[in-house]
Design an enzyme around this catalytic site. Structure first.
Site, PDB file in Angstrom:
ATOM      1  N   SER A  23       0.871  -1.186   0.000  1.00  9.72           N
ATOM      2  CA  SER A  23       0.000   0.000   0.000  1.00  9.72           C
ATOM      3  C   SER A  23       0.899   1.225   0.000  1.00  9.72           C
ATOM      4  O   SER A  23       2.034   1.163   0.512  1.00  9.72           O
ATOM      5  CB  SER A  23      -0.858   0.007   1.264  1.00  9.72           C
ATOM      6  OG  SER A  23      -1.409   1.284   1.473  1.00  9.72           O
TER       7      SER A  23
ATOM      8  N   TYR B 112      -0.934  -0.613  10.433  1.00  3.89           N
ATOM      9  CA  TYR B 112      -1.161  -0.968   9.019  1.00  3.89           C
ATOM     10  C   TYR B 112       0.050  -0.560   8.172  1.00  3.89           C
ATOM     11  O   TYR B 112       0.558  -1.363   7.376  1.00  3.89           O
ATOM     12  CB  TYR B 112      -2.436  -0.280   8.524  1.00  3.89           C
ATOM     13  CG  TYR B 112      -2.786  -0.572   7.086  1.00  3.89           C
ATOM     14  CD1 TYR B 112      -3.269  -1.819   6.700  1.00  3.89           C
ATOM     15  CD2 TYR B 112      -2.643   0.409   6.099  1.00  3.89           C
ATOM     16  CE1 TYR B 112      -3.603  -2.087   5.369  1.00  3.89           C
ATOM     17  CE2 TYR B 112      -2.974   0.155   4.773  1.00  3.89           C
ATOM     18  CZ  TYR B 112      -3.457  -1.099   4.412  1.00  3.89           C
ATOM     19  OH  TYR B 112      -3.781  -1.354   3.092  1.00  3.89           O
TER      20      TYR B 112
ATOM     21  N   SER C  12       2.973  -2.749   8.665  1.00  2.00           N
ATOM     22  CA  SER C  12       2.819  -4.053   7.992  1.00  2.00           C
ATOM     23  C   SER C  12       3.087  -3.916   6.494  1.00  2.00           C
ATOM     24  O   SER C  12       3.706  -4.796   5.882  1.00  2.00           O
ATOM     25  CB  SER C  12       1.421  -4.643   8.240  1.00  2.00           C
ATOM     26  OG  SER C  12       0.438  -4.018   7.438  1.00  2.00           O
ATOM     27  N   LYS C  13       2.655  -2.817   5.905  1.00  3.33           N
ATOM     28  CA  LYS C  13       2.822  -2.667   4.452  1.00  3.33           C
ATOM     29  C   LYS C  13       4.271  -2.346   4.087  1.00  3.33           C
ATOM     30  O   LYS C  13       4.767  -2.751   3.028  1.00  3.33           O
ATOM     31  CB  LYS C  13       1.845  -1.610   3.922  1.00  3.33           C
ATOM     32  CG  LYS C  13       0.381  -2.055   4.003  1.00  3.33           C
ATOM     33  CD  LYS C  13       0.157  -3.376   3.261  1.00  3.33           C
ATOM     34  CE  LYS C  13      -1.300  -3.772   3.159  1.00  3.33           C
ATOM     35  NZ  LYS C  13      -1.491  -5.008   2.399  1.00  3.33           N
TER      36      LYS C  13
HETATM   37  N1  NAP Z   1      -8.762  -0.841  -1.137  1.00  5.73           N
HETATM   38  C1  NAP Z   1      -7.758  -0.012  -0.954  1.00  5.73           C
HETATM   39  O1  NAP Z   1      -7.937   1.214  -0.984  1.00  5.73           O
HETATM   40  C2  NAP Z   1      -6.370  -0.541  -0.757  1.00  5.73           C
HETATM   41  C3  NAP Z   1      -5.310   0.370  -0.877  1.00  5.73           C
HETATM   42  C4  NAP Z   1      -4.020  -0.097  -0.708  1.00  5.73           C
HETATM   43  C5  NAP Z   1      -3.778  -1.421  -0.433  1.00  5.73           C
HETATM   44  N2  NAP Z   1      -4.832  -2.273  -0.317  1.00  5.73           N
HETATM   45  C6  NAP Z   1      -4.534  -3.663  -0.001  1.00  5.73           C
HETATM   46  O2  NAP Z   1      -5.081  -4.497  -0.999  1.00  5.73           O
HETATM   47  C7  NAP Z   1      -5.414  -5.772  -0.446  1.00  5.73           C
HETATM   48  C8  NAP Z   1      -6.850  -6.111  -0.773  1.00  5.73           C
HETATM   49  O3  NAP Z   1      -7.680  -5.113  -0.217  1.00  5.73           O
HETATM   50  P1  NAP Z   1      -9.196  -4.926  -0.640  1.00  5.73           P
HETATM   51  O4  NAP Z   1      -9.433  -3.484  -0.691  1.00  5.73           O
HETATM   52  O5  NAP Z   1      -9.514  -5.779  -1.791  1.00  5.73           O
HETATM   53  O6  NAP Z   1      -9.889  -5.485   0.705  1.00  5.73           O
HETATM   54  P2  NAP Z   1     -11.221  -6.339   0.937  1.00  5.73           P
HETATM   55  O7  NAP Z   1     -12.209  -6.092  -0.127  1.00  5.73           O
HETATM   56  O8  NAP Z   1     -11.607  -6.083   2.356  1.00  5.73           O
HETATM   57  O9  NAP Z   1     -10.692  -7.821   0.806  1.00  5.73           O
HETATM   58  C9  NAP Z   1      -9.818  -8.368   1.739  1.00  5.73           C
HETATM   59  C10 NAP Z   1      -9.625  -9.827   1.411  1.00  5.73           C
HETATM   60  O10 NAP Z   1      -8.737 -10.399   2.377  1.00  5.73           O
HETATM   61  C11 NAP Z   1      -9.282 -11.633   2.803  1.00  5.73           C
HETATM   62  N3  NAP Z   1      -8.860 -11.921   4.165  1.00  5.73           N
HETATM   63  C12 NAP Z   1      -8.767 -11.065   5.217  1.00  5.73           C
HETATM   64  N4  NAP Z   1      -8.378 -11.705   6.319  1.00  5.73           N
HETATM   65  C13 NAP Z   1      -8.220 -13.012   5.968  1.00  5.73           C
HETATM   66  C14 NAP Z   1      -7.844 -14.187   6.670  1.00  5.73           C
HETATM   67  N5  NAP Z   1      -7.536 -14.165   7.991  1.00  5.73           N
HETATM   68  N6  NAP Z   1      -7.786 -15.368   5.998  1.00  5.73           N
HETATM   69  C15 NAP Z   1      -8.090 -15.418   4.688  1.00  5.73           C
HETATM   70  N7  NAP Z   1      -8.457 -14.330   3.958  1.00  5.73           N
HETATM   71  C16 NAP Z   1      -8.522 -13.160   4.591  1.00  5.73           C
HETATM   72  C17 NAP Z   1     -10.808 -11.419   2.735  1.00  5.73           C
HETATM   73  O11 NAP Z   1     -11.458 -12.668   2.557  1.00  5.73           O
HETATM   74  P3  NAP Z   1     -12.473 -13.343   3.623  1.00  5.73           P
HETATM   75  O12 NAP Z   1     -13.091 -12.260   4.438  1.00  5.73           O
HETATM   76  O13 NAP Z   1     -13.423 -14.100   2.758  1.00  5.73           O
HETATM   77  O14 NAP Z   1     -11.592 -14.241   4.392  1.00  5.73           O
HETATM   78  C18 NAP Z   1     -10.918 -10.613   1.456  1.00  5.73           C
HETATM   79  O15 NAP Z   1     -10.981 -11.472   0.347  1.00  5.73           O
HETATM   80  C19 NAP Z   1      -5.131  -5.661   1.065  1.00  5.73           C
HETATM   81  O16 NAP Z   1      -3.861  -6.180   1.340  1.00  5.73           O
HETATM   82  C20 NAP Z   1      -5.133  -4.163   1.299  1.00  5.73           C
HETATM   83  O17 NAP Z   1      -4.353  -3.797   2.410  1.00  5.73           O
HETATM   84  C21 NAP Z   1      -6.121  -1.883  -0.479  1.00  5.73           C
END
Ligand code: NAP
Length: 252
Positions: A143, A156, A159-160
């Site tokens: 991130s 957070y 971690s990133k």
């Molecule tokens: N959206 C943003 O603005 C953004 C920006 C920068 C970076 N990111 C990063 O991009 C990645 C994806 O984010 P997103 O926005 O797509 O988030 P999201 O829609 O909340 O999806 C998170 C995913 O992680 C899975 N997950 C979480 N804890 C888990 C566990 N203990 N075991 C297995 N699966 C787990 C969830 O699946 P289940 O709940 O089904 O287990 C879900 O599929 C993350 O690493 C996030 O930090 C996101």
């Protein structure tokens, strides 16, 4: 020949039930890949499978990636069906925006368990000869919070940052095994994680963040396309890098 094709490759993706992980699954399938998808929510994972390109072979593992005792056995079982792995995207992640005084050791532990440790543990398994093709590519979703300071994000962001630096070290260690390792650092992307964060920080703070994105908020496909590039032969000379996909956020 299309250098961006993922045809005849099996890609393992965590976090495939939502947001960026779901989009990576769909876009990788459109680029020709077969998939092994991991998440806890079976219903949402089934929904992802229903969105894949026709004829995609998809295996699923329904599990909490922080607590799988027999992770290697599960992966071995899926590899026996899908074939050896050519790529891995660690998309699973959790985000908490909280003032420092509300950060606890448990919060750091929980966030690191998903965002960092489980991704590197899966990479350890996928780096074994018996599960990997001659060449392979690992992509860790980090991130911009790992590079740029943001209020309320101590755990957070830490971690990133760890994801980026750990991936760089894996790139050094695994190059001799034919594995490239890179990270991708998105800014705000339109997914459920973002909706939750905006609810926590309130409208004014959300408006401030929006203003910092010269190209606006990203879509999950913007990140998925970067991942496809890093998984494909188009990036065969790229390892140890962090690809920033942020609509200009960190250029300020
Ligand atoms: N959206 C943003 O603005 C953004 C920006 C920068 C970076 N990111 C990063 O991009 C990645 C994806 O984010 P997103 O926005 O797509 O988030 P999201 O829609 O909340 O999806 C998170 C995913 O992680 C899975 N997950 C979480 N804890 C888990 C566990 N203990 N075991 C297995 N699966 C787990 C969830 O699946 P289940 O709940 O089904 O287990 C879900 O599929 C993350 O690493 C996030 O930090 C996101």
């Amino acid at each position: 020949m299309n250098q961006f094709s993922l045809k005849d490759r099996t890609i393992l993706i965590t976090g495939a039930s939502s947001g960026i992980g779901r989009s990576c699954s769909v876009e990788c399938s459109k680029s020709g890949a077969d998939l092994i998808l991991i998440a806890r929510n079976e219903e949402e994972l089934k929904k992802t499978v229903s969105m894949l390109a026709p004829d995609t072979k998809a295996e699923t593992i329904i599990a909490d990636i922080t607590g799988i005792e027999n992770l290697e056995d599960l992966i071995a079982e899926k590899v026996a069906v899908s074939g050896k792995i050519s790529g891995f995207i660690h998309c699973a992640g959790i985000e908490k925006t909280l003032p420092l005084k509300k950060h606890t050791p448990q919060l750091y532990t929980d966030i690191f368990a998903v965002n960092v440790i489980s991704g590197f543990e899966i990479a350890k398994i996928l780096s074994l000869k018996k599960y990997k093709n001659e060449t392979s590519s690992f992509v860790f979703i980090s991130s911009v919070a790992g590079m740029v300071g943001e209020i309320g994000k101590a755990a957070y962001s830490a971690s990133k940052g760890a994801v980026v630096s750990g991936a760089r070290s894996l790139a050094m260690e695994l190059s001799r095994s034919g594995i490239r390792v890179n990270s991708v650092s998105p800014a705000m992307v339109n997914t459920p994680i973002l909706e939750k964060m905006f609810e926590n920080i309130g409208e004014d703070a959300a408006e401030e963040i929006l203003k910092k994105h010269p190209l606006g908020i990203g879509e999950p496909e913007d990140v998925a396309n970067a991942c496809i590039f890093l998984l494909s032969d188009a990036s065969k000379w790229i390892t140890g890098s962090n690809l920033v996909v942020d609509g200009g956020y960190s250029a300020h």
